[in-house]
Write a protein that holds these residues in place. Sequence first.
Motif, short mmCIF file in Angstrom:
data_model
loop_
_atom_site.label_atom_id
_atom_site.label_comp_id
_atom_site.label_asym_id
_atom_site.label_seq_id
_atom_site.Cartn_x
_atom_site.Cartn_y
_atom_site.Cartn_z
N LEU A 327 0.85 -1.19 0.00
CA LEU A 327 0.00 0.00 0.00
C LEU A 327 0.88 1.24 0.00
O LEU A 327 1.95 1.24 0.58
N ARG A 329 0.71 5.50 0.52
CA ARG A 329 -0.06 6.72 0.79
C ARG A 329 0.15 7.76 -0.30
O ARG A 329 -0.62 8.70 -0.42
N GLU A 340 -11.42 4.99 2.74
CA GLU A 340 -11.16 5.50 4.08
C GLU A 340 -11.80 6.87 4.29
O GLU A 340 -12.32 7.18 5.35
N ILE A 342 -13.97 10.44 2.54
CA ILE A 342 -14.86 10.91 1.48
C ILE A 342 -14.06 11.81 0.54
O ILE A 342 -13.29 12.67 0.99
N LEU A 351 -24.10 16.17 -3.90
CA LEU A 351 -25.09 17.11 -3.35
C LEU A 351 -25.72 17.94 -4.47
O LEU A 351 -26.93 18.22 -4.46
N ARG A 354 -28.20 15.86 -6.34
CA ARG A 354 -29.45 15.68 -5.58
C ARG A 354 -30.36 16.88 -5.76
O ARG A 354 -31.57 16.76 -5.92
N LEU A 364 -17.77 7.88 -4.21
CA LEU A 364 -17.34 9.15 -3.65
C LEU A 364 -16.30 8.99 -2.55
O LEU A 364 -16.15 9.85 -1.69
N PHE A 365 -15.57 7.85 -2.54
CA PHE A 365 -14.56 7.65 -1.49
C PHE A 365 -13.14 7.69 -2.05
O PHE A 365 -12.94 7.58 -3.26
N ARG A 370 -1.64 1.29 -4.55
CA ARG A 370 -0.56 0.34 -4.28
C ARG A 370 0.72 0.78 -4.98
O ARG A 370 0.69 1.38 -6.03
N ASP B 69 -5.62 -4.18 3.74
CA ASP B 69 -6.39 -3.07 3.17
C ASP B 69 -7.20 -2.35 4.23
O ASP B 69 -7.86 -1.36 3.94
N THR B 71 -8.31 0.03 7.08
CA THR B 71 -7.84 1.35 7.48
C THR B 71 -8.35 1.67 8.88
O THR B 71 -9.21 0.97 9.42
N SER B 73 -10.30 3.97 9.58
CA SER B 73 -11.73 4.25 9.51
C SER B 73 -12.56 2.98 9.61
O SER B 73 -13.67 3.00 10.13
N ARG B 78 -16.69 6.22 10.14
CA ARG B 78 -16.45 7.22 9.11
C ARG B 78 -17.73 7.99 8.84
O ARG B 78 -18.82 7.59 9.25
N TYR B 79 -17.53 9.10 8.17
CA TYR B 79 -18.71 9.86 7.72
C TYR B 79 -19.23 9.24 6.43
O TYR B 79 -18.47 8.91 5.53
N LEU B 80 -20.54 9.11 6.36
CA LEU B 80 -21.17 8.66 5.12
C LEU B 80 -22.19 9.72 4.72
O LEU B 80 -22.61 10.52 5.55
N LEU B 81 -22.58 9.70 3.47
CA LEU B 81 -23.57 10.68 3.01
C LEU B 81 -24.97 10.12 3.22
O LEU B 81 -25.22 8.94 2.99
N ASP B 82 -25.86 10.97 3.69
CA ASP B 82 -27.27 10.58 3.67
C ASP B 82 -28.08 11.76 3.16
O ASP B 82 -27.51 12.74 2.66
N ALA B 83 -29.37 11.70 3.31
CA ALA B 83 -30.23 12.72 2.71
C ALA B 83 -29.92 14.11 3.24
O ALA B 83 -30.02 15.11 2.52
N GLY B 85 -27.01 15.18 4.36
CA GLY B 85 -25.60 15.55 4.21
C GLY B 85 -24.75 14.41 4.73
O GLY B 85 -25.05 13.25 4.46
N THR B 86 -23.70 14.75 5.50
CA THR B 86 -22.85 13.68 6.00
C THR B 86 -23.32 13.25 7.39
O THR B 86 -23.80 14.06 8.17
N LYS B 133 -11.78 12.86 13.39
CA LYS B 133 -12.60 13.42 12.32
C LYS B 133 -13.91 13.97 12.86
O LYS B 133 -14.50 14.88 12.29
#
Lengths: 567, 268
Positions: A327, A329, A340, A342, A351, A354, A364-365, A370, B69, B71, B73, B78-83, B85-86, B133
């Motif tokens: 891996l 960075r 890990e 966004i 957004l 939407r 979106l991540f 590697r 792999d 991490t 997070s 972690r932050y995720l998106l929903d209706a 926002g995050t 975070k």
Amino acid sequence: MKDDLSAHLVNPDADVIDGLLPSLNWLSSGLFGKPLVVAESTGGPRARRTIITREQVLLSRQALEDAVAPASALYRATVAHAVAHLLYSSLKQPARVLKPMSQAVVSAIEDARVERLLARRYPGVSDWFLEHLAPVPEAGNFSFEALMARMDRAIADPGYTDDNHWVNKARRLFEETQCHRGLGDAPAFRAVASILANDLGQMRVRFDPQHHVVPAPYRDDHSILWQHDEDAQDEQQSIAAPRSAPMRAAAVPPPSVDSAQEVRPQAEVELSRTLHAEWHHRLGLWRRDWCTVVEKLPALAAAKLKHTNPLLHHTFSPVSLHRVRRLSRRQRLRRQWEGEDIDLNAAIEVLMDRRLDLQPEPRLFMRPGRETGASRILVLLDLSESTNDLSVAHGVSLLDIEKQAAFLLAEATLHTHDCVAVHGFNSNTRAEVSYYRLLEWGEPLDDSARDRLASVPARHSTRLGAALRQATSHLMAQPGRHRGLLVVTDGAPSDVDVFDPDYLVEDARMAVQQANRAGIRTFCLAVDPAADRYVRRIFGWRDHGIAADASHLPVQLQRAFVRLAAG
Amino acid sequence: MQSPLHDHLIQSEPFYQPSGQEVECYERAYRHRMPLMLKGPTGCGKTRFVEYMAWKLQRPLVTLACNEDMTASDLVGRYLLDAQGTAWHDGPLTLAVRYGGICYLDEVVEARQDTTVVIHPLTDARRILPLDKKGEVIHAHPDFQLVVSYNPGYQSSAKDMKASTRQRFAALEFDYPDTDTEVAIVAQEAGIDAVLARQLVTVAQCTRALKQRGLDEGASTRVLVYAGILVRDGLTPAQSCEMTLVRALTDDPDMAKAIRDFVQAQFG
């Protein structure tokens, strides 16, 4: 399976045993529970039966001629029989007190006893033994060999019936002793054997110690059971078996003498001299500037002849290296399905989509990518005198196999990002530790590189610590974070000016620790079944591998390389 | 309201046959909520032991298999998106820390070192988990305990644990049990008789003698249980061992032959 016997008979050169040795070596070590080497005996036509020593089982090729079953099944039974002796027999008992015929009967009863004991632990081996007992002799044959063959079968095979009184007595006494005294009581069985031998004497059965051969082809020659006096009188009386050992020593081929060595080579080219410290473990101090490491290029004149040696090229199939992945960075993969963090740009677009009533893009991540390759691995070959010894199984010296393996590895790395250098060393006291630079980093494998690799001689001793320090200094000059030192050796460090066996081992251990502290990973491949006692001490319990047979070296070297390159 | 870790409670007693003082040692360590490291070869019962202890102590067990792999997070959330926002979603480690479970990180050395450092503040006297975070510091629930496992003999690219991580744990060393205990385990787990179990264990012991001499690891207790289950279900021992031992342990034809011979030496 029948085919491999017939192939052998049609073509005596067919290498039946060679093909079986790897699995037989594993079988022996697994059944024995600790290392036990299986090799082919080089005892010539008189070695009719396998020879067992405390560390080795030396298979007899001649036994195959007396066998009716395939070679693989015969030698499997041989290995199991050898393990039975090593686990349950008292080895090297004084032979002087017994007449040769008594010795042969005691040995046969001992064979049956230890085989039964082994069958308690591994019930399936009874069938292996039964399959290879000598065929039942003709009814009127009352020779010693015939009676022994019938006794072996009577004891081993419950379904066998025999009309001979002595054979039935042997079976009855054996079963009674097992029943009343247990199989562990070896002296009781020896007493039974003495009674039986005495009966044979009374029956005037003739015994010819000079030509006696153990009837069952899978059994050994019993030399492991007896300690013979070395004076001539006893030797005349002793049975054929013990003579196998000196015969074996005489039959070992002389060290490899290459045609190249017959031509007077040009002088080696000296590149530099470096002084290294050495660790004195008893005094706990560093001896400063103690060893002189002389960097050299091997003499090339000799190379031309050696270069024609076909052994150097096509004995082993090429190796393929897996690509090592790490891996990184520094490489961030954006717009991923998962990760890990966004990816802010993608999130803003989601957004916006939407609000515009559009289908948002779900990727979106961000996650790290590697990085590949860029390892620097130095392969350090032991070029001491002992690597000239021919492998019993292959008739090729370890030196040649070492060179081929290193060459194949270097060839395989040409197509990757990794970079390999091949150096070698030997020592002739602390004043001259020769360090040969055979292949430089990423150097193409052209004729001059091949010649250098082919022409380097093996001689003198193994002062490992000094060579490790020299190799470490080369690696530290290399860029990158993934640097490794891969040592191939065939024996414990030694030199003619050192008498304490621990001294060079401890010094090498310090050299490995120094390399590790400098961020260089080390790994040692030892082509020596007895390497446990020193490689573990020098390289640590994990960073070593032991190849029981030199033929495993190319594959093991490749594995070790991948391991080191993975950091 | 039901605890978010309710599903992680182990309802019925897992079978575990102690082979030493490990149960008592674990209980004493848990009394002080001391982080624990379980070391041992593959398939020797580390994970089963943690399950058993979680059941015995009636604590929810949050298990995470680590890989390269993974991490930070993946551990903390972690932050995720929903209706709207995050929105923050707790990771499994955070859940165990908040609600008082045993968090078990299996094969912890497989995780990258920058991932494993997030457990540092949890495994000293502070017992906190900073969520940088989110800008939150979670003080660990009094019942929270961290347990990690790793296999020191693993011969791949595995790296050693950093000393700074290693010295935050008390360690319990596991190995394959002694012969009689292993026979009892295999017989019980696979539902076979002790004679067959003993034969399987003997085959495994032969393969374990080849460690570092052709095999990275010998046959584990787990594969013996598999072998026993298949025999119970009607396969012959030779067929079952071919599937679970020979093919599973090696790709090398010579090594496969040697293991097949061990099986034959036992079962004929």
